[in-house]
Design an enzyme around this catalytic site. Structure first.
Site, PDB file in Angstrom:
ATOM      1  N   ILE A  72       0.872  -1.197   0.000  1.00  0.00           N
ATOM      2  CA  ILE A  72       0.000   0.000   0.000  1.00  0.00           C
ATOM      3  C   ILE A  72       0.900   1.235   0.000  1.00  0.00           C
ATOM      4  CG2 ILE A  72      -1.817   1.262   1.200  1.00  0.00           C
ATOM      5  CD1 ILE A  72      -2.466  -1.290   2.771  1.00  0.00           C
TER       6      ILE A  72
ATOM      7  N   GLU B 217       3.747 -17.070  11.550  1.00  0.00           N
ATOM      8  CA  GLU B 217       5.074 -17.627  11.842  1.00  0.00           C
ATOM      9  C   GLU B 217       4.938 -18.727  12.898  1.00  0.00           C
ATOM     10  OE1 GLU B 217       7.921 -16.368  10.532  1.00  0.00           O
ATOM     11  OE2 GLU B 217       7.122 -14.560   9.600  1.00  0.00           O
TER      12      GLU B 217
ATOM     13  N   LYS C 193       5.085  -0.129  13.302  1.00  0.00           N
ATOM     14  CA  LYS C 193       4.502   0.531  12.133  1.00  0.00           C
ATOM     15  C   LYS C 193       3.775   1.820  12.533  1.00  0.00           C
ATOM     16  CE  LYS C 193       4.198  -3.808   9.554  1.00  0.00           C
ATOM     17  NZ  LYS C 193       3.366  -5.007   9.308  1.00  0.00           N
TER      18      LYS C 193
HETATM   19  N1  HSE Z   1       4.144 -10.256   9.882  1.00  0.00           N
HETATM   20  C1  HSE Z   1       3.693  -9.103   9.164  1.00  0.00           C
HETATM   21  C2  HSE Z   1       2.179  -9.225   8.964  1.00  0.00           C
HETATM   22  C3  HSE Z   1       4.417  -9.028   7.858  1.00  0.00           C
HETATM   23  O1  HSE Z   1       1.588 -10.242   9.307  1.00  0.00           O
HETATM   24  O2  HSE Z   1       1.562  -8.266   8.509  1.00  0.00           O
HETATM   25  C4  HSE Z   1       4.414  -7.689   7.209  1.00  0.00           C
HETATM   26  O3  HSE Z   1       5.104  -6.711   7.941  1.00  0.00           O
END
Ligand code: HSE
Length: 406
Positions: free
Chosen positions: A131, A185, A200
């Site tokens: 984005i 993960e 972020k």
């Molecule tokens: N682990 C992050 C997510 C990856 O799930 O958005 C992107 O920064």
């Protein structure tokens, strides 16, 4: 011909090479010159891969090569990315990164170093993957006083919450499915505890305030305590539960935080589901706007890095200012932040009258399937006030902040 290099040939780095090479026609047209990846820096050899002949292991080969003008840093993590990025900028080479950790930790400093050396430090891919939110804030919205930036900026948690909402499944079950599908993960802590999102929003709120917001100063809550019961109430209230990374201007200060919120299904952010990200921006003249797309993934993220490579290539020898100074931004103390709250209460410990006595004016919500409990929607109060009231009432099962807007 403009020569570039890539630091880190992993998922994103190899995507950057692919976008530059497969879309060479688009890149050349945008820049007015060809862009060629001369080197890839990685510890591995990549035997048998066509990239092999361009792999180097020593960063100084790249930094000392006067032909190299632009570097994509897709290594991730703080070190050695920080040291390598500084070296490159000090040598006057622009750096375009997807590394949110490094940008959150050292963004303001690296922008200053780039300014001092007449090059650029760009980081479009560090927030919201594909984005174009950073360029939107830095270029399209520079005339605005930004009043709010609130986003769903983590795809893993949005996927989990969407599944819980649609299927009524428990958090642990959906997390396990997401891991099996490779969406989450094996060690999901950074996503589910909100640590990825808080970096972020620190980046976005730094750009919003023009000063540095340290993510370590921000309140962060993840989604591990969100239950299928919470979603039953949310459905009754025509709301979604979303992990919001939010920054708001409050007087001359900024309130930035990450936490799950109950959000009206009519709010634009509520329509961002599955792994998609969305960022809602309110400006004083623009009013509301929203930006939506894939927040992760090899090619969407690499595409954002290449957009920065193109911008750097169009501006060789010229620093483009970015509104992010090293001076700390003035933040609202979290305990003074005001919110409305949704509180689930066990009927064996307290009744509606008691909830009203403790929390003050509010609304009782019940769900047929949950006969042994009820919920109370409070009016707005400070975090400090809410914490004290909650602690004084026996039987509180859970609490979620409520965004009261439609
Ligand atoms: N682990 C992050 C997510 C990856 O799930 O958005 C992107 O920064």
């Amino acid at each position: 011909m403009i020569k570039a290099a890539v630091f880190g040939y992993g998922n994103i780095g190899s995507g950057v090479v692919r976008v530059i090479e497969e879309n060479a026609d688009r890149v050349e047209k945008a820049v007015g010159d060809k862009v060629e990846v001369k080197y890839v820096l990685d510890l591995r050899e990549f035997e048998g891969d066509p990239i092999r002949s361009r792999v180097v292991h020593d960063v100084d080969v790249i930094v000392n090569d006067p032909e190299i003008q632009i570097i994509s840093e897709t290594m991730g993590g703080n070190e050695p990315a920080y040291t390598f990025t500084k070296k490159a900028l000090e040598a006057g080479k622009s750096v375009c990164t997807s590394n949110k950790e490094l940008v959150a930790n050292h963004g303001a400093e690296l922008i200053r170093i780039a300014a001092e050396h007449h090059c650029n430090y760009f980081f479009e891919a560090s927030v919201g993957g594909g984005i174009p939110i950073i360029r939107t804030i830095n270029e399209a919205l520079t005339q605005e006083h930004l009043l709010e930036i609130s986003g769903i900026v983590n795809g893993t948690t949005n996927y989990i919450l969407t599944k819980m909402d649609r299927e009524g499944a428990a958090f642990d079950t959906v997390l396990k499915q997401a891991q099996d599908l490779g969406y989450a993960e094996r060690n999901p802590e950074a996503d589910i505890e909100g640590y990825d999102a808080v970096r972020k929003i620190a980046i976005l709120s730094s750009l919003m305030s023009g000063q540095n917001v340290n993510y370590e100063d921000l309140h962060v809550e993840g989604i591990t305590k969100i239950s299928s019961e919470d979603f039953l109430y949310a459905a009754k209230l025509n709301r979604s539960i979303k992990l919001l990374a939010t920054a708001k201007k409050v007087g001359e200060k900024y309130l930035a935080m990450v936490a799950p919120f109950m959000l009206s299904k009519d709010h634009p952010l509520a329509s961002a589901n599955d792994v998609f990200n969305a960022v809602f921006v309110k400006g004083d003249m623009l009013d509301d706007s929203m930006y939506y797309g894939r927040g992760a993934g090899k090619l969407p993220t690499a595409s954002a890095v290449v957009a920065d490579v193109i911008e750097a290539a169009r501006n060789l020898g010229r620093h483009l200012p970015i509104n992010w100074e090293e001076q700390p931004a003035k933040l609202v103390a979290f305990e003074d932040a005001k919110h409305c709250f949704f509180v689930r209460i066990d009927r064996a410990s307290a009744d509606e009258a008691k909830a009203k006595e403790v929390f003050g004016k509010g609304e009782v919500v019940t769900v047929d399937a949950l006969a042994n409990e009820f919920a109370y929607l409070t009016e707005e109060m400070s975090e400090k006030e809410f914490a004290a009231k909650k602690a004084s009432l026996n039987g509180v099962l859970s609490a979620i902040r409520v965004d009261k807007r439609a």
